[in-house]
Design a protein around this motif. Sequence first.
Motif, PDB file in Angstrom:
ATOM      1  N   GLY A  64      15.501 -27.631  27.431  1.00 45.57           N
ATOM      2  CA  GLY A  64      14.897 -26.709  28.390  1.00 45.57           C
ATOM      3  C   GLY A  64      13.413 -26.568  28.175  1.00 45.57           C
ATOM      4  N   LYS A  65      13.056 -26.474  26.913  1.00 43.46           N
ATOM      5  CA  LYS A  65      11.643 -26.309  26.574  1.00 43.46           C
ATOM      6  C   LYS A  65      10.850 -27.521  27.033  1.00 43.46           C
ATOM      7  CE  LYS A  65       9.166 -24.936  22.398  1.00 43.46           C
ATOM      8  NZ  LYS A  65       9.306 -24.977  20.952  1.00 43.46           N
ATOM      9  N   ILE A  66      11.448 -28.694  26.792  1.00 49.23           N
ATOM     10  CA  ILE A  66      10.747 -29.924  27.149  1.00 49.23           C
ATOM     11  C   ILE A  66      10.550 -29.998  28.659  1.00 49.23           C
ATOM     12  CG2 ILE A  66      10.828 -32.420  27.032  1.00 49.23           C
ATOM     13  CD1 ILE A  66      12.749 -32.105  24.667  1.00 49.23           C
ATOM     14  N   LEU A  67      11.627 -29.729  29.399  1.00 47.76           N
ATOM     15  CA  LEU A  67      11.526 -29.838  30.859  1.00 47.76           C
ATOM     16  C   LEU A  67      10.570 -28.794  31.413  1.00 47.76           C
ATOM     17  CD1 LEU A  67      15.246 -30.545  31.797  1.00 47.76           C
ATOM     18  CD2 LEU A  67      13.374 -32.143  31.521  1.00 47.76           C
ATOM     19  N   ALA A  68      10.572 -27.631  30.788  1.00 52.32           N
ATOM     20  CA  ALA A  68       9.697 -26.557  31.290  1.00 52.32           C
ATOM     21  C   ALA A  68       8.241 -26.951  31.183  1.00 52.32           C
ATOM     22  CB  ALA A  68       9.961 -25.282  30.501  1.00 52.32           C
ATOM     23  N   CYS A  69       7.896 -27.646  30.125  1.00 52.54           N
ATOM     24  CA  CYS A  69       6.487 -27.955  29.942  1.00 52.54           C
ATOM     25  C   CYS A  69       6.014 -29.009  30.926  1.00 52.54           C
ATOM     26  CB  CYS A  69       6.222 -28.403  28.511  1.00 52.54           C
ATOM     27  SG  CYS A  69       6.622 -30.110  28.222  1.00 52.54           S
ATOM     28  N   MET A  70       6.977 -29.703  31.562  1.00 50.92           N
ATOM     29  CA  MET A  70       6.589 -30.717  32.524  1.00 50.92           C
ATOM     30  C   MET A  70       6.131 -30.094  33.838  1.00 50.92           C
ATOM     31  SD  MET A  70       7.116 -33.812  31.308  1.00 50.92           S
ATOM     32  CE  MET A  70       7.230 -34.734  32.801  1.00 50.92           C
ATOM     33  N   HIS A  71       6.487 -28.837  34.042  1.00 49.47           N
ATOM     34  CA  HIS A  71       6.054 -28.191  35.289  1.00 49.47           C
ATOM     35  C   HIS A  71       4.574 -27.917  35.260  1.00 49.47           C
ATOM     36  CE1 HIS A  71       9.878 -27.709  37.041  1.00 49.47           C
ATOM     37  NE2 HIS A  71      10.347 -26.942  36.091  1.00 49.47           N
ATOM     38  N   GLY A  72       3.984 -27.919  36.455  1.00 51.83           N
ATOM     39  CA  GLY A  72       2.585 -27.499  36.533  1.00 51.83           C
ATOM     40  C   GLY A  72       1.615 -28.427  35.844  1.00 51.83           C
ATOM     41  N   LEU A  73       1.980 -29.668  35.677  1.00 60.94           N
ATOM     42  CA  LEU A  73       1.035 -30.601  35.077  1.00 60.94           C
ATOM     43  C   LEU A  73       0.019 -31.025  36.114  1.00 60.94           C
ATOM     44  CD1 LEU A  73       2.920 -33.098  32.793  1.00 60.94           C
ATOM     45  CD2 LEU A  73       1.306 -31.335  32.157  1.00 60.94           C
ATOM     46  N   GLU A  74      -1.241 -31.045  35.685  1.00 63.46           N
ATOM     47  CA  GLU A  74      -2.292 -31.413  36.633  1.00 63.46           C
ATOM     48  C   GLU A  74      -2.682 -32.878  36.456  1.00 63.46           C
ATOM     49  OE1 GLU A  74      -3.430 -27.548  38.120  1.00 63.46           O
ATOM     50  OE2 GLU A  74      -5.215 -28.653  37.498  1.00 63.46           O
ATOM     51  N   ILE A  75      -3.033 -33.476  37.581  1.00 66.78           N
ATOM     52  CA  ILE A  75      -3.479 -34.870  37.545  1.00 66.78           C
ATOM     53  C   ILE A  75      -5.000 -34.875  37.493  1.00 66.78           C
ATOM     54  CG2 ILE A  75      -3.558 -37.002  38.832  1.00 66.78           C
ATOM     55  CD1 ILE A  75      -0.951 -36.425  39.996  1.00 66.78           C
ATOM     56  N   GLY A  76      -5.539 -35.761  36.703  1.00 68.23           N
ATOM     57  CA  GLY A  76      -7.005 -35.864  36.696  1.00 68.23           C
ATOM     58  C   GLY A  76      -7.475 -36.632  35.498  1.00 68.23           C
ATOM     59  N   GLY A  77      -8.717 -37.028  35.554  1.00 68.63           N
ATOM     60  CA  GLY A  77      -9.311 -37.667  34.389  1.00 68.63           C
ATOM     61  C   GLY A  77      -8.836 -39.091  34.194  1.00 68.63           C
ATOM     62  N   GLU A  78      -9.140 -39.597  33.028  1.00 71.83           N
ATOM     63  CA  GLU A  78      -8.779 -40.978  32.693  1.00 71.83           C
ATOM     64  C   GLU A  78      -7.914 -40.998  31.458  1.00 71.83           C
ATOM     65  OE1 GLU A  78     -12.774 -43.373  33.995  1.00 71.83           O
ATOM     66  OE2 GLU A  78     -11.796 -43.872  32.092  1.00 71.83           O
ATOM     67  N   MET A  79      -6.999 -41.940  31.436  1.00 74.13           N
ATOM     68  CA  MET A  79      -6.083 -42.023  30.300  1.00 74.13           C
ATOM     69  C   MET A  79      -6.794 -42.616  29.086  1.00 74.13           C
ATOM     70  SD  MET A  79      -2.723 -44.410  30.028  1.00 74.13           S
ATOM     71  CE  MET A  79      -3.443 -46.020  29.994  1.00 74.13           C
ATOM     72  N   ASN A  80      -6.566 -41.991  27.922  1.00 79.50           N
ATOM     73  CA  ASN A  80      -7.106 -42.543  26.682  1.00 79.50           C
ATOM     74  C   ASN A  80      -5.925 -43.007  25.844  1.00 79.50           C
ATOM     75  OD1 ASN A  80      -8.305 -43.129  24.269  1.00 79.50           O
ATOM     76  ND2 ASN A  80      -9.569 -41.284  24.199  1.00 79.50           N
ATOM     77  N   LEU A  81      -5.610 -44.273  25.962  1.00 79.34           N
ATOM     78  CA  LEU A  81      -4.383 -44.788  25.353  1.00 79.34           C
ATOM     79  C   LEU A  81      -4.428 -44.712  23.830  1.00 79.34           C
ATOM     80  CD1 LEU A  81      -1.703 -46.182  25.902  1.00 79.34           C
ATOM     81  CD2 LEU A  81      -2.867 -48.353  25.762  1.00 79.34           C
ATOM     82  N   ALA A  82      -5.565 -45.129  23.267  1.00 83.35           N
ATOM     83  CA  ALA A  82      -5.655 -45.176  21.804  1.00 83.35           C
ATOM     84  C   ALA A  82      -5.498 -43.781  21.224  1.00 83.35           C
ATOM     85  CB  ALA A  82      -6.985 -45.786  21.383  1.00 83.35           C
TER      86      ALA A  82
END
Lengths: 366, 177
Positions: A64-82
């Motif tokens: 539940g905790k894991i799924l809850a944190c997925m809500h409200g995620l914002e898109i933006g910026g650039e991915m920093n893979l390293a």
Amino acid sequence: MICIDNSEWMRNGDYAPSRFQAQADAVNLICGAKTQSNPENTVGVLTMAGKGVRVLVTPTSDLGKILACMHGLEIGGEMNLAAGIQVAQLALKHRQNKKQQQRIIVFAGSPVTHDKKVLEMIGKKLKKNSVALDIVNFGEDDEGKKEKLEALLTAVNNNDTSHIVHVPAGPNALSDVLISTPIFTGDGEGGSGFAASAAAVAAVSMEEERARQEAAAKKAAEEASEQDVTMTERSSEGPSGADNKKNEIPDDDNTLLQQALAMSVDEPASTQDLQDTEISDAAAEDPELALALQLSVQDSTKDSSTEADMSKLLADQSFVSSILASLPGVDPNDPSVKEVLASMQNQSESQQKQDEDQAPEKKEGK
Amino acid sequence: MSAAESATSIQKNQVDLLDFIDWSGLECLNQSSSHSLSNALKQGYREDEGLNLESDADEQLLIYIPFTQVIKLHSIVVTGSEEEGPKTVKLFANREHMGFSNVSDFPPSDTAVLSPDNLKGKPVVLKYVKFQNVRSLTIFIEDNQSSSEITKVQKIALYGSTVETTDMKGLKKIEDH
């Protein structure tokens, strides 16, 4: 530890409904599967883009905790893979149960800006610390991204514990494609969770079909009439072999047999429904296989030609039990086998009644 | 400290601690999968010159050895080839689950720089006082003799004595009448 790409590139709609949504679905599925497959598993999530790498939840077994944190995620910026991978490694290092195996699952949707050398060094460091890495390559496919990710995989891979999956854009949802990969099934775990999921069963029967095709192709040179029997036999052995790999319940022969039977019984039934599609598919690969399939389909049809849908299964049952008799080490009179066969027939009430008595008995016995 | 001692530094009362190693808890980071820790520790394997423990991604190795009971560690023998055998070996007593990143976080209980003599089998006598109450030993092999990519260890033998402790696994439940 799951690393999510929430960069601007995720707005694109080439994966339905949007890259980000497809990714989120896949993440939810993976978290569910991991926590279900072993109660001691823990999963954590971090985002790689946005203002910077941010850990949303540290490894926990609370779904539940894991799924809850997925809500409200914002898109933006650039991915920093390293940075993402390094933070994931750090989060894993501080896990509560040090006996757990460490694994990072990375969703690489945007272009990879790091050098191949940098990625290789990161991979080496992961390998040194015995961290496995699963890479999901989707979204943008710029030049060199595939090679860079493959190089990263080779650097980190130790005995095939790490995997990479390239998911091209298309009608198939990201999650569906991932279900059949080793990322989902993970080194032999995750078998029991799947028995419930219909989507997983579909994917599994796809794999069984492939295993069956392989086996059938081998026997294609022999007489066609024998081939039916052998093919079905092989297919029950094939799925049990494949299931063995996937399920960590090899001790329970009955369960395996059940699943193998489910595959064999489902296949004749489904083959009848999807006769055309499957045969044309198979025909594309192997004309001999197409012939074999047709023969087996005709065989089942012949058996149940005069009967209704419900009796089709009954006929299959006699067919299947004759197969069973020929399988080594299986006694068709074994009550558990009978129970399995009977449970295949949802509509057969008389059988059900008989077995309802047996089933609770058997369940208690287990 | 580990200066030239005579070969008879395996004194009386010092036994080979092989029997007290808890095999189920052995861990080794950065070992090559085909050349694993058991090649260096297990009876028979460690005598075989063809079977070595080898490092994988780089030349460092981190070995964690828990014991079934508390022991005192007197000396160790580490053998290997002249070029690829280990050079600097750091020992940590009673540190669980160390990683390469925290080897420099605290000082080792003892450090040994192996000479070619050691690599042939001469024991390294340790600071006995530091190893009086050892439940687990972590061996950090920092580099090798020729700074090559791979470190190869042929044998690791530990010598010491036991402290009288109860082996919890051996305890049997009393039957109620």
